[in-house]
Enzyme design. Structure first.
Site, PDB file in Angstrom:
ATOM      1  N   SER A  29      -1.563 -16.725  11.302  1.00  0.00           N
ATOM      2  CA  SER A  29      -1.149 -18.131  11.576  1.00  0.00           C
ATOM      3  C   SER A  29       0.343 -17.865  11.727  1.00  0.00           C
ATOM      4  O   SER A  29       0.764 -17.544  10.798  1.00  0.00           O
ATOM      5  CB  SER A  29      -1.282 -18.920  10.220  1.00  0.00           C
ATOM      6  OG  SER A  29      -0.962 -20.308  10.465  1.00  0.00           O
ATOM      7  N   HIS A  68      -7.804   2.893   5.438  1.00  0.00           N
ATOM      8  CA  HIS A  68      -8.391   4.044   4.720  1.00  0.00           C
ATOM      9  C   HIS A  68      -8.349   3.831   3.110  1.00  0.00           C
ATOM     10  O   HIS A  68      -7.384   3.423   2.579  1.00  0.00           O
ATOM     11  CB  HIS A  68      -7.496   5.291   5.107  1.00  0.00           C
ATOM     12  CG  HIS A  68      -7.536   5.222   6.704  1.00  0.00           C
ATOM     13  ND1 HIS A  68      -8.476   5.482   7.619  1.00  0.00           N
ATOM     14  CD2 HIS A  68      -6.270   4.995   7.453  1.00  0.00           C
ATOM     15  CE1 HIS A  68      -7.950   5.595   8.819  1.00  0.00           C
ATOM     16  NE2 HIS A  68      -6.947   5.287   8.965  1.00  0.00           N
ATOM     17  N   ALA A 117      17.369  -3.864   7.840  1.00  0.00           N
ATOM     18  CA  ALA A 117      16.641  -2.862   9.015  1.00  0.00           C
ATOM     19  C   ALA A 117      16.191  -1.723   8.028  1.00  0.00           C
ATOM     20  O   ALA A 117      17.078  -1.145   7.213  1.00  0.00           O
ATOM     21  CB  ALA A 117      17.722  -2.304  10.018  1.00  0.00           C
ATOM     22  N   THR A 122       7.776  -3.867  -0.941  1.00  0.00           N
ATOM     23  CA  THR A 122       6.643  -3.441  -1.775  1.00  0.00           C
ATOM     24  C   THR A 122       6.292  -4.518  -2.680  1.00  0.00           C
ATOM     25  O   THR A 122       5.035  -4.503  -3.315  1.00  0.00           O
ATOM     26  CB  THR A 122       6.664  -1.957  -2.440  1.00  0.00           C
ATOM     27  OG1 THR A 122       7.825  -2.351  -3.234  1.00  0.00           O
ATOM     28  CG2 THR A 122       6.794  -0.963  -1.455  1.00  0.00           C
ATOM     29  N   LYS A 123       6.947  -5.381  -2.845  1.00  0.00           N
ATOM     30  CA  LYS A 123       6.843  -6.511  -3.963  1.00  0.00           C
ATOM     31  C   LYS A 123       7.381  -7.792  -3.248  1.00  0.00           C
ATOM     32  O   LYS A 123       8.319  -7.876  -2.375  1.00  0.00           O
ATOM     33  CB  LYS A 123       7.460  -6.374  -5.228  1.00  0.00           C
ATOM     34  CG  LYS A 123       6.847  -5.234  -5.895  1.00  0.00           C
ATOM     35  CD  LYS A 123       7.517  -4.800  -7.258  1.00  0.00           C
ATOM     36  CE  LYS A 123       6.724  -3.748  -7.899  1.00  0.00           C
ATOM     37  NZ  LYS A 123       7.532  -3.329  -9.122  1.00  0.00           N
TER      38      LYS A 123
END
Length: 158
Positions: A29, A68, A117, A122-123
């Site tokens: 969306s 994976h 950049a 990761t959180k």
């Protein structure tokens, strides 16, 4: 996969949208007035929500799924990722991702936040901050009052 795109969006060439095969209906969306830069990949695990006025510079990688499993034997057999590797991604309004930013599954980036950049998010990040690094951490706050004054004055300060 379901894709909805708001008004006045710009999606540059060589951009890839993919949906996880194992998901019932992966959903992307995109709000209005969104820029998605050249060679960006958005891999939708269950859902990716990009709110209004978001800017995504070139070569961003937004991945709600890895594709994976971590187990090498299962990976060699061509199996898909595990459910715990899949998550939603939400970019709140006015977020800006710099060039070559990676955003991992299960992350929400708060309103008005800028990610430098090359950063790897990761959180989840709070609103109105600048984040940088691998993994991305908050390096400064964005002063909302200053930004509003600059708009009222008709310019910005270097």
């Amino acid at each position: 996969m379901t894709i909805s795109i708001g008004n006045d969006c710009r999606i540059s060439g060589s951009t890839t949208f993919s949906g996880r095969v194992q998901a019932a209906n992966p959903t992307l969306s995109v709000g209005s007035n969104v820029d998605i830069g050249w060679q960006t990949t958005i891999a939708v695990g269950n859902q990716v929500i990009i709110e209004d006025n978001v800017r995504i510079a070139g070569r961003a990688f937004i991945f709600g799924y890895s594709g994976h499993p971590l187990d090498a034997k299962r990976r060699a057999n061509g199996e898909g990722d595990d459910e715990n590797q899949v998550g939603d991604i939400i970019l709140r309004k006015d977020v800006w991702l710099g060039t070559n930013v990676t955003v991992k599954s299960g992350v929400t980036i708060g309103e008005g936040t800028v990610v430098a950049a090359g950063s790897v998010v990761t959180k989840s990040l709070p609103p109105f901050v600048v984040a940088a690094g691998n993994p991305a951490i908050v390096v400064s706050q964005i002063n909302q009052q200053q930004d509003q004054n600059e708009v009222a004055e008709g310019g910005h300060h270097a």
